[in-house]
Design a protein around this motif. Structure first.
Motif, PDB file in Angstrom:
ATOM      1  N   SER A   7       0.843  -1.200   0.000  1.00 19.62           N
ATOM      2  CA  SER A   7       0.000   0.000   0.000  1.00 19.62           C
ATOM      3  C   SER A   7       0.878   1.250   0.000  1.00 19.62           C
ATOM      4  O   SER A   7       1.924   1.298   0.640  1.00 19.62           O
ATOM      5  CB  SER A   7      -0.951   0.008   1.192  1.00 19.62           C
ATOM      6  OG  SER A   7      -0.244   0.013   2.406  1.00 19.62           O
ATOM      7  N   VAL A   8       0.434   2.248  -0.752  1.00 20.47           N
ATOM      8  CA  VAL A   8       1.217   3.462  -0.939  1.00 20.47           C
ATOM      9  C   VAL A   8       0.425   4.659  -0.426  1.00 20.47           C
ATOM     10  O   VAL A   8      -0.768   4.778  -0.690  1.00 20.47           O
ATOM     11  CB  VAL A   8       1.561   3.665  -2.429  1.00 20.47           C
ATOM     12  CG1 VAL A   8       2.302   4.964  -2.655  1.00 20.47           C
ATOM     13  CG2 VAL A   8       2.382   2.492  -2.943  1.00 20.47           C
ATOM     14  N   SER A   9       1.078   5.533   0.311  1.00 26.07           N
ATOM     15  CA  SER A   9       0.505   6.796   0.767  1.00 26.07           C
ATOM     16  C   SER A   9       1.426   7.902   0.306  1.00 26.07           C
ATOM     17  O   SER A   9       2.618   7.681   0.115  1.00 26.07           O
ATOM     18  CB  SER A   9       0.399   6.821   2.288  1.00 26.07           C
ATOM     19  OG  SER A   9      -0.427   5.774   2.752  1.00 26.07           O
ATOM     20  N   GLY A  10       0.895   9.090   0.149  1.00 25.43           N
ATOM     21  CA  GLY A  10       1.737  10.192  -0.315  1.00 25.43           C
ATOM     22  C   GLY A  10       1.331  11.507   0.301  1.00 25.43           C
ATOM     23  O   GLY A  10       0.248  11.649   0.865  1.00 25.43           O
ATOM     24  N   THR A  11       2.195  12.471   0.192  1.00 27.74           N
ATOM     25  CA  THR A  11       1.939  13.805   0.706  1.00 27.74           C
ATOM     26  C   THR A  11       2.880  14.782   0.021  1.00 27.74           C
ATOM     27  O   THR A  11       3.761  14.384  -0.735  1.00 27.74           O
ATOM     28  CB  THR A  11       2.127  13.859   2.234  1.00 27.74           C
ATOM     29  OG1 THR A  11       1.657  15.107   2.725  1.00 27.74           O
ATOM     30  CG2 THR A  11       3.587  13.679   2.627  1.00 27.74           C
TER      31      THR A  11
END
Length: 103
Positions: A7-11
Motif C-alpha cells: 500500500s502506498v501513501s503520499g503527501t
C-alpha cells in the motif's frame, strides 16, 4: 510504501519543508521515497512505526544536473469544448423525462 502489503501513501511538504502522513499502519517495514522534478530521488528503507509515537524521517534532495526540456501542449479544435459552453450540461428527451424517477 508499506512493504508487506504494497500500500502506498503520499503527501507534499509544507512551506517549511516538513510533512505529515497520518493514519499509517503500525509496524512496518516502510520504504519512504523523497522525490521532486529535477532532483535525484532518495529512498529510506526499514522504517518501523510505533503506536502513539511520531517517527521523524528526514530526506535531502540533491540536484540531478539534468536540464528540463520545455513541454508543448497543443490541441485540435474540439466540438465538445468551446467558449459558449461554460458549465455542465445534460440533455433529456421527452421520453426520458417521463420515465425518470421523481419525488
Amino acid at each position: 510504501m508499506h512493504v508487506p502489503t504494497g500500500s502506498v501513501s503520499g503527501t507534499t511538504t509544507q512551506d517549511n519543508g516538513k510533512y505529515t502522513i497520518p493514519n499509517l499502519r503500525v509496524g512496518g517495514p516502510y520504504s519512504i521515497t523523497f522525490s521532486y522534478l529535477g532532483y535525484k530521488e532518495q529512498v529510506v528503507n526499514n522504517i518501523f512505526l510505533t503506536l502513539g509515537k511520531t517517527a521523524e524521517v528526514n530526506g535531502t534532495l540533491t540536484d540531478s544536473g539534468e536540464t528540463l526540456d520545455e513541454i508543448i501542449i497543443s490541441s485540435s479544435k474540439n466540438k465538445i469544448f468551446n467558449k459558449d459552453r461554460t458549465g455542465s450540461q445534460t440533455s433529456i428527451s421527452a421520453v426520458q423525462l417521463k420515465i425518470l424517477p421523481t419525488i
